[in-house]
Design a protein around this motif. Structure first.
Motif, PDB file in Angstrom:
ATOM      1  N   GLU A   1     -26.800  32.904 -30.466  1.00  0.00           N
ATOM      2  CA  GLU A   1     -26.859  33.765 -30.587  1.00  0.00           C
ATOM      3  C   GLU A   1     -27.935  33.928 -29.183  1.00  0.00           C
ATOM      4  O   GLU A   1     -28.400  34.783 -28.497  1.00  0.00           O
ATOM      5  CB  GLU A   1     -27.613  34.773 -31.761  1.00  0.00           C
ATOM      6  CG  GLU A   1     -26.914  34.775 -32.844  1.00  0.00           C
ATOM      7  CD  GLU A   1     -25.803  36.040 -32.580  1.00  0.00           C
ATOM      8  OE1 GLU A   1     -26.285  36.806 -31.879  1.00  0.00           O
ATOM      9  OE2 GLU A   1     -24.670  35.636 -33.236  1.00  0.00           O
ATOM     10  N   MET A   2     -28.355  33.171 -29.383  1.00  0.00           N
ATOM     11  CA  MET A   2     -29.842  32.930 -27.988  1.00  0.00           C
ATOM     12  C   MET A   2     -29.303  32.853 -26.385  1.00  0.00           C
ATOM     13  O   MET A   2     -29.941  33.347 -25.357  1.00  0.00           O
ATOM     14  CB  MET A   2     -30.161  31.647 -27.328  1.00  0.00           C
ATOM     15  CG  MET A   2     -31.423  30.703 -28.758  1.00  0.00           C
ATOM     16  SD  MET A   2     -32.104  29.054 -28.681  1.00  0.00           S
ATOM     17  CE  MET A   2     -32.554  29.090 -30.569  1.00  0.00           C
ATOM     18  N   GLY A   3     -28.308  32.688 -26.106  1.00  0.00           N
ATOM     19  CA  GLY A   3     -26.800  32.599 -24.945  1.00  0.00           C
ATOM     20  C   GLY A   3     -25.783  31.457 -24.519  1.00  0.00           C
ATOM     21  O   GLY A   3     -25.616  31.633 -23.503  1.00  0.00           O
ATOM     22  N   VAL A   4     -26.109  30.447 -25.558  1.00  0.00           N
ATOM     23  CA  VAL A   4     -25.461  29.660 -25.247  1.00  0.00           C
ATOM     24  C   VAL A   4     -24.167  29.746 -25.252  1.00  0.00           C
ATOM     25  O   VAL A   4     -23.730  30.418 -26.306  1.00  0.00           O
ATOM     26  CB  VAL A   4     -25.744  28.026 -26.087  1.00  0.00           C
ATOM     27  CG1 VAL A   4     -25.033  26.462 -25.993  1.00  0.00           C
ATOM     28  CG2 VAL A   4     -27.311  27.874 -25.812  1.00  0.00           C
ATOM     29  N   ASP A   5     -23.007  29.057 -24.600  1.00  0.00           N
ATOM     30  CA  ASP A   5     -21.382  29.584 -24.627  1.00  0.00           C
ATOM     31  C   ASP A   5     -20.602  28.441 -24.445  1.00  0.00           C
ATOM     32  O   ASP A   5     -19.439  28.540 -24.116  1.00  0.00           O
ATOM     33  CB  ASP A   5     -21.283  30.664 -23.394  1.00  0.00           C
ATOM     34  CG  ASP A   5     -21.362  30.992 -21.808  1.00  0.00           C
ATOM     35  OD1 ASP A   5     -22.252  29.192 -21.835  1.00  0.00           O
ATOM     36  OD2 ASP A   5     -21.072  30.985 -20.887  1.00  0.00           O
ATOM     37  N   LEU A   6     -21.186  27.213 -24.552  1.00  0.00           N
ATOM     38  CA  LEU A   6     -20.426  26.348 -24.479  1.00  0.00           C
ATOM     39  C   LEU A   6     -20.514  25.025 -25.545  1.00  0.00           C
ATOM     40  O   LEU A   6     -21.817  24.884 -25.424  1.00  0.00           O
ATOM     41  CB  LEU A   6     -19.897  25.462 -23.107  1.00  0.00           C
ATOM     42  CG  LEU A   6     -19.595  24.332 -22.832  1.00  0.00           C
ATOM     43  CD1 LEU A   6     -18.547  24.609 -22.136  1.00  0.00           C
ATOM     44  CD2 LEU A   6     -19.565  22.830 -23.459  1.00  0.00           C
ATOM     45  N   LEU A   7     -19.955  25.434 -26.907  1.00  0.00           N
ATOM     46  CA  LEU A   7     -20.140  24.519 -27.859  1.00  0.00           C
ATOM     47  C   LEU A   7     -19.416  23.216 -27.374  1.00  0.00           C
ATOM     48  O   LEU A   7     -18.050  23.082 -27.379  1.00  0.00           O
ATOM     49  CB  LEU A   7     -19.828  24.493 -28.953  1.00  0.00           C
ATOM     50  CG  LEU A   7     -20.707  26.059 -29.405  1.00  0.00           C
ATOM     51  CD1 LEU A   7     -20.700  26.660 -30.615  1.00  0.00           C
ATOM     52  CD2 LEU A   7     -21.902  25.614 -28.794  1.00  0.00           C
ATOM     53  N   ASP A   8     -19.756  21.613 -27.385  1.00  0.00           N
ATOM     54  CA  ASP A   8     -19.267  19.890 -27.341  1.00  0.00           C
ATOM     55  C   ASP A   8     -19.128  19.765 -28.091  1.00  0.00           C
ATOM     56  O   ASP A   8     -20.021  19.510 -29.438  1.00  0.00           O
ATOM     57  CB  ASP A   8     -19.448  20.119 -26.219  1.00  0.00           C
ATOM     58  CG  ASP A   8     -18.894  17.918 -26.093  1.00  0.00           C
ATOM     59  OD1 ASP A   8     -17.557  18.033 -25.769  1.00  0.00           O
ATOM     60  OD2 ASP A   8     -19.482  17.018 -26.269  1.00  0.00           O
ATOM     61  N   THR A   9     -18.335  19.360 -29.261  1.00  0.00           N
ATOM     62  CA  THR A   9     -17.432  18.985 -30.731  1.00  0.00           C
ATOM     63  C   THR A   9     -16.767  17.186 -29.998  1.00  0.00           C
ATOM     64  O   THR A   9     -16.355  17.300 -29.027  1.00  0.00           O
ATOM     65  CB  THR A   9     -18.044  19.548 -31.630  1.00  0.00           C
ATOM     66  OG1 THR A   9     -17.804  18.766 -32.529  1.00  0.00           O
ATOM     67  CG2 THR A   9     -16.806  20.311 -31.549  1.00  0.00           C
ATOM     68  N   ALA A  10     -17.045  16.425 -31.739  1.00  0.00           N
ATOM     69  CA  ALA A  10     -15.330  15.656 -30.988  1.00  0.00           C
ATOM     70  C   ALA A  10     -14.705  15.420 -32.897  1.00  0.00           C
ATOM     71  O   ALA A  10     -15.911  15.203 -33.837  1.00  0.00           O
ATOM     72  CB  ALA A  10     -16.347  14.301 -30.691  1.00  0.00           C
ATOM     73  N   ARG A  11     -13.924  15.214 -32.559  1.00  0.00           N
ATOM     74  CA  ARG A  11     -13.151  14.903 -33.079  1.00  0.00           C
ATOM     75  C   ARG A  11     -13.419  13.938 -34.829  1.00  0.00           C
ATOM     76  O   ARG A  11     -13.628  13.433 -35.817  1.00  0.00           O
ATOM     77  CB  ARG A  11     -11.229  14.220 -33.909  1.00  0.00           C
ATOM     78  CG  ARG A  11     -10.631  14.688 -33.211  1.00  0.00           C
ATOM     79  CD  ARG A  11      -9.906  16.224 -34.114  1.00  0.00           C
ATOM     80  NE  ARG A  11      -9.428  15.864 -35.722  1.00  0.00           N
ATOM     81  CZ  ARG A  11     -10.327  16.237 -36.513  1.00  0.00           C
ATOM     82  NH1 ARG A  11     -11.898  16.966 -36.289  1.00  0.00           N
ATOM     83  NH2 ARG A  11      -9.974  15.127 -37.263  1.00  0.00           N
ATOM     84  N   GLY A  12     -14.199  12.755 -33.847  1.00  0.00           N
ATOM     85  CA  GLY A  12     -15.673  11.755 -34.148  1.00  0.00           C
ATOM     86  C   GLY A  12     -16.924  12.263 -35.118  1.00  0.00           C
ATOM     87  O   GLY A  12     -16.998  11.277 -35.703  1.00  0.00           O
TER      88      GLY A  12
ATOM     89  N   TRP B   1     -33.735  25.252 -25.316  1.00  0.00           N
ATOM     90  CA  TRP B   1     -33.619  26.928 -24.494  1.00  0.00           C
ATOM     91  C   TRP B   1     -35.046  27.279 -23.498  1.00  0.00           C
ATOM     92  O   TRP B   1     -34.596  28.189 -22.710  1.00  0.00           O
ATOM     93  CB  TRP B   1     -33.488  28.401 -25.666  1.00  0.00           C
ATOM     94  CG  TRP B   1     -32.837  28.782 -25.177  1.00  0.00           C
ATOM     95  CD1 TRP B   1     -33.791  30.557 -25.368  1.00  0.00           C
ATOM     96  CD2 TRP B   1     -31.445  29.181 -24.413  1.00  0.00           C
ATOM     97  NE1 TRP B   1     -33.015  31.538 -24.616  1.00  0.00           N
ATOM     98  CE2 TRP B   1     -31.683  31.033 -24.555  1.00  0.00           C
ATOM     99  CE3 TRP B   1     -30.139  28.796 -24.376  1.00  0.00           C
ATOM    100  CZ2 TRP B   1     -30.598  31.332 -23.293  1.00  0.00           C
ATOM    101  CZ3 TRP B   1     -29.744  28.763 -23.294  1.00  0.00           C
ATOM    102  CH2 TRP B   1     -29.624  30.871 -22.941  1.00  0.00           C
ATOM    103  N   GLU B   2     -36.010  26.925 -24.418  1.00  0.00           N
ATOM    104  CA  GLU B   2     -36.940  27.851 -24.157  1.00  0.00           C
ATOM    105  C   GLU B   2     -37.824  27.060 -22.136  1.00  0.00           C
ATOM    106  O   GLU B   2     -38.250  27.544 -21.422  1.00  0.00           O
ATOM    107  CB  GLU B   2     -38.125  27.584 -24.881  1.00  0.00           C
ATOM    108  CG  GLU B   2     -39.609  28.546 -24.529  1.00  0.00           C
ATOM    109  CD  GLU B   2     -40.500  28.765 -25.364  1.00  0.00           C
ATOM    110  OE1 GLU B   2     -40.395  28.682 -26.209  1.00  0.00           O
ATOM    111  OE2 GLU B   2     -41.789  27.807 -25.021  1.00  0.00           O
TER     112      GLU B   2
END
Ligand code: SF4
Ligand code: SF4
Length: 347
Positions: free
Chosen positions: A40-51, A229-230
């Motif tokens: 909602e803040m505006g981040v639009d790329l989320l990175d994660t992993a199977r691990g 974010w700030e």
């Protein structure tokens, strides 16, 4: 807010992404509300992993609670074409039909690189997933800059992910310019060097001042997410204070510092290598009562059992002389313990 084009993927990404490691450390409800808030803040790329255990699943739950569209990036350490099945698991966990970027995870040695790129290797599995529309782009992550240079030169990847912080700035020398010249997107992981850098301001302002890269700091709390974010939205040229802090920390850490990646595990003596190599940070954080903590005592006891078998050595992508560093850290701790006892006796 500033956007960055992620190389030849042509994806336009908010320049502050988000990494899904820390979210494993909190309860499910909290995790989902943090991820949702970050989106909602505006981040639009989320990175994660199977691990990252439940991280993909938690992202999936958060996505159900927002209408905003995000670019999903995840990865798997599977080295064969069976990685195709991993893609399907990731889709299921996150409850989506398509993932933007799927990476070969932690290809830290050339041996691994040959395997993933060879016949029946993981690259073929990801190509199949891409041909079927399950993923859009193929990426590679590595803690070894030489492997990344080779991957960039070979030209098969749309995105690379490298470690980058003021304690580990080397990627900016060759890897980033090389990737940029080939129009390959750049994601920068570990802006806090795996927790070694405690102040978010200098850490983030440093990485954000490097153009054309998208850093992906993680956050497990709303407070942390808001702070990051700030820093991002307020502009990020390094202040005089930042520069002083950076200089002090760089001096404090020798080049031989542990990045807390845990690739050296498992240890036959169950030694938590990253914690022993980071003993000074723990003692600084918990102060004079550190030696009274049960978990800390057990950590030290196990470390004293290091047989110097050397099994961990080839697994460390930074080629750290682990048994030697364990010995040195324990010697430092014993001295600290003695001084600490003397101080207590004087009270
Ligand atoms: S050298 Fe020590 S730390 Fe490394 S695997 Fe052997 S016992 Fe564990
Ligand atoms: S010793 Fe090496 S492999 Fe182990 S956690 Fe530290 S940096 Fe990672």
């Amino acid at each position: 807010m500033e956007k960055s084009r992620l190389g030849r993927t042509n994806l336009l990404v908010t320049r502050l992404g988000w990494g899904g490691i820390p979210i494993q450390r909190v309860n499910g409800e909290e995790a989902v509300s943090v991820i949702r808030a970050v989106i909602e803040m505006g981040v639009d790329l989320l990175d994660t992993a199977r691990g990252y255990t439940n991280s993909e699943h938690r992202i999936g739950l958060a996505l159900q609670k927002t209408d905003r569209s995000v670019i999903l990036s995840t990865k798997s350490p599977v080295r064969t074409e069976k990685i195709y099945n991993e893609v399907q698991t990731s889709l299921k966990e996150m409850g989506v039909k398509n993932i933007s970027i799927y990476h070969l995870h932690a290809v830290n040695h050339f041996q691994d690189y040959e395997k993933v790129m060879g016949t029946g290797g993981a690259y073929e599995g990801l190509r199949r997933a891409r041909d079927e529309g399950l993923i859009d782009y193929i990426g590679i992550t590595s803690h070894n800059l030489k492997v990344l240079e080779r991957a960039i030169e070979d030209g098969y990847f749309d995105v690379i992910m490298a470690c980058y912080s003021f304690l580990e700035p080397d990627a900016a020398e060759k890897v980033f310019p090389l990737a940029k010249a080939r129009d390959i997107g750049i994601l920068a992981m570990k802006p806090f060097s795996g927790g070694l850098i405690e102040e978010a301001g200098p850490a983030l302002r440093f990485v954000l001042s490097t153009p054309d890269i998208v850093p992906i700091p993680g956050s497990e709390s709303l407070e942390k997410a808001r702070e990051n974010w700030e820093i991002f939205t307020k502009g990020y040229s390094l202040t005089k204070k930042d520069k002083e802090y950076i200089e002090i920390l760089r001096k404090e850490m020798s080049q031989q510092f542990c990045r807390r990646c845990d690739y050296c595990q498992p240890c036959s003596e169950k030694i938590s290598i990253q914690h022993i190599l980071g003993l000074k940070t723990i003692v600084r954080r918990f102060g004079s009562v550190t030696d009274e903590l049960d978990w800390f005592q057990s950590l030290i006891e196990k470390a004293r059992n290091c047989s110097e078998c050397g099994d961990c050595l080839p697994r460390c992508p930074y080629e750290l002389p682990i048994p030697k560093l364990i010995r040195e850290n324990l010697a430092w701790y014993d001295q600290w313990l003695e001084e600490n006892k003397k101080k207590r006796a004087q009270l």
